[in-house]
Design a protein around this motif. Sequence first.
Motif, PDB file in Angstrom:
ATOM      1  N   GLN A 174       0.940  -1.142  -0.043  1.00  0.00           N
ATOM      2  CA  GLN A 174      -0.241  -0.101   0.295  1.00  0.00           C
ATOM      3  C   GLN A 174       0.847   1.626  -0.087  1.00  0.00           C
ATOM      4  OE1 GLN A 174      -3.572  -0.352   2.543  1.00  0.00           O
ATOM      5  NE2 GLN A 174      -3.666   2.061   2.814  1.00  0.00           N
ATOM      6  N   LEU A 175       0.426   2.237  -0.957  1.00  0.00           N
ATOM      7  CA  LEU A 175       1.726   3.788  -0.849  1.00  0.00           C
ATOM      8  C   LEU A 175       0.309   4.611  -0.470  1.00  0.00           C
ATOM      9  CD1 LEU A 175       2.858   2.573  -4.357  1.00  0.00           C
ATOM     10  CD2 LEU A 175       4.249   2.508  -1.539  1.00  0.00           C
ATOM     11  N   SER A 176       0.870   5.329  -0.258  1.00  0.00           N
ATOM     12  CA  SER A 176       0.369   6.779   0.310  1.00  0.00           C
ATOM     13  C   SER A 176       0.926   8.158   0.053  1.00  0.00           C
ATOM     14  CB  SER A 176      -0.662   6.788   1.624  1.00  0.00           C
ATOM     15  OG  SER A 176       0.220   6.596   2.112  1.00  0.00           O
ATOM     16  N   ARG A 177       0.610   8.951   0.471  1.00  0.00           N
ATOM     17  CA  ARG A 177       1.688  10.187   0.811  1.00  0.00           C
ATOM     18  C   ARG A 177       2.458  10.367   1.021  1.00  0.00           C
ATOM     19  NH1 ARG A 177       0.125  16.441   0.947  1.00  0.00           N
ATOM     20  NH2 ARG A 177      -1.912  16.153   0.143  1.00  0.00           N
ATOM     21  N   ASP A 178       3.825  10.665   0.201  1.00  0.00           N
ATOM     22  CA  ASP A 178       5.160  10.661   1.806  1.00  0.00           C
ATOM     23  C   ASP A 178       5.857   9.422   1.170  1.00  0.00           C
ATOM     24  OD1 ASP A 178       5.177  13.267   1.718  1.00  0.00           O
ATOM     25  OD2 ASP A 178       4.450  12.499   3.889  1.00  0.00           O
ATOM     26  N   SER A 179       4.993   8.655   0.571  1.00  0.00           N
ATOM     27  CA  SER A 179       5.262   7.261  -0.136  1.00  0.00           C
ATOM     28  C   SER A 179       6.778   7.600  -1.026  1.00  0.00           C
ATOM     29  CB  SER A 179       4.426   6.454  -0.541  1.00  0.00           C
ATOM     30  OG  SER A 179       3.922   5.578  -0.018  1.00  0.00           O
ATOM     31  N   LYS A 180       7.754   6.650  -1.392  1.00  0.00           N
ATOM     32  CA  LYS A 180       8.795   7.047  -1.976  1.00  0.00           C
ATOM     33  C   LYS A 180       9.354   5.512  -3.281  1.00  0.00           C
ATOM     34  CE  LYS A 180      10.695  11.448  -0.030  1.00  0.00           C
ATOM     35  NZ  LYS A 180      10.601  11.471   1.093  1.00  0.00           N
ATOM     36  N   GLY A 181       9.624   5.823  -3.866  1.00  0.00           N
ATOM     37  CA  GLY A 181      10.272   4.737  -4.766  1.00  0.00           C
ATOM     38  C   GLY A 181      10.076   3.738  -5.850  1.00  0.00           C
TER      39      GLY A 181
ATOM     40  N   ILE B  88       3.991   3.927 -10.950  1.00  0.00           N
ATOM     41  CA  ILE B  88       2.018   4.160 -10.637  1.00  0.00           C
ATOM     42  C   ILE B  88       1.912   5.523 -10.999  1.00  0.00           C
ATOM     43  CG2 ILE B  88       0.221   5.092  -9.646  1.00  0.00           C
ATOM     44  CD1 ILE B  88       1.411   2.700  -7.288  1.00  0.00           C
ATOM     45  N   GLN B  89       2.950   6.582 -11.263  1.00  0.00           N
ATOM     46  CA  GLN B  89       2.528   7.865 -11.908  1.00  0.00           C
ATOM     47  C   GLN B  89       3.158   7.925 -13.628  1.00  0.00           C
ATOM     48  OE1 GLN B  89       6.807  10.025  -9.729  1.00  0.00           O
ATOM     49  NE2 GLN B  89       5.339  10.986  -8.325  1.00  0.00           N
ATOM     50  N   THR B  90       3.717   7.033 -13.567  1.00  0.00           N
ATOM     51  CA  THR B  90       3.451   7.068 -15.350  1.00  0.00           C
ATOM     52  C   THR B  90       2.804   6.389 -15.757  1.00  0.00           C
ATOM     53  OG1 THR B  90       6.296   6.552 -14.886  1.00  0.00           O
ATOM     54  CG2 THR B  90       5.232   5.829 -17.122  1.00  0.00           C
TER      55      THR B  90
ATOM     56  N   PHE C 172       5.556  10.009  -3.761  1.00  0.00           N
ATOM     57  CA  PHE C 172       4.012  10.144  -3.602  1.00  0.00           C
ATOM     58  C   PHE C 172       3.853  11.982  -2.800  1.00  0.00           C
ATOM     59  CE2 PHE C 172       0.220   7.375  -3.732  1.00  0.00           C
ATOM     60  CZ  PHE C 172      -0.820   8.274  -3.096  1.00  0.00           C
ATOM     61  N   ASP C 173       3.641  12.970  -4.285  1.00  0.00           N
ATOM     62  CA  ASP C 173       3.380  14.004  -3.520  1.00  0.00           C
ATOM     63  C   ASP C 173       1.580  14.379  -3.527  1.00  0.00           C
ATOM     64  OD1 ASP C 173       2.815  14.141  -6.026  1.00  0.00           O
ATOM     65  OD2 ASP C 173       4.518  15.438  -6.856  1.00  0.00           O
ATOM     66  N   LYS C 174       1.185  15.436  -2.971  1.00  0.00           N
ATOM     67  CA  LYS C 174       0.153  16.045  -3.794  1.00  0.00           C
ATOM     68  C   LYS C 174      -0.524  15.520  -4.822  1.00  0.00           C
ATOM     69  CE  LYS C 174      -2.836  19.839  -2.742  1.00  0.00           C
ATOM     70  NZ  LYS C 174      -3.919  19.613  -1.858  1.00  0.00           N
ATOM     71  N   LYS C 175       0.139  15.988  -5.952  1.00  0.00           N
ATOM     72  CA  LYS C 175      -0.506  15.804  -7.638  1.00  0.00           C
ATOM     73  C   LYS C 175      -0.484  14.217  -7.630  1.00  0.00           C
ATOM     74  CE  LYS C 175       1.254  19.571 -10.057  1.00  0.00           C
ATOM     75  NZ  LYS C 175       2.895  20.066 -10.797  1.00  0.00           N
TER      76      LYS C 175
ATOM     77  N   GLY D 116      -7.081   7.899  -2.137  1.00  0.00           N
ATOM     78  CA  GLY D 116      -5.648   9.159  -2.325  1.00  0.00           C
ATOM     79  C   GLY D 116      -4.779   8.184  -1.686  1.00  0.00           C
ATOM     80  N   SER D 117      -5.047   6.712  -1.940  1.00  0.00           N
ATOM     81  CA  SER D 117      -3.685   5.770  -1.669  1.00  0.00           C
ATOM     82  C   SER D 117      -4.073   4.420  -2.945  1.00  0.00           C
ATOM     83  CB  SER D 117      -3.933   5.521   0.119  1.00  0.00           C
ATOM     84  OG  SER D 117      -4.822   4.643  -0.167  1.00  0.00           O
TER      85      SER D 117
END
Length: 76
Positions: free
Chosen positions: A10-17, A23-25, A41-44, A62-63
């Motif tokens: 599970q990923l949410s705000r402030d996750s990184k990697g 997921i962004q891509t 994993f930022d606000k955008k 949002g996660s």
Amino acid sequence: MGNGDGEYKQLSRDSKGVLVYIIQTRLKVVGYYEGECNGIFDKKTEEAIKSFQKDEKIPVTGSINMRDYIHLGLLE
């Protein structure tokens, strides 16, 4: 040897990697994310996920969890 559990966490705000980058891509390819694919994993990213979840008619959190990976086409 691991059984694969937890590879897609599970990923949410402030996750990184790398998973956040993937997921962004994916969100960018399907038109939800316009920011830089940087693995943060930022606000955008959160807003893009919320829009995607709303359009997919799945709970808007949002996660990212297993259900979201499947809806994004990253898992079957």
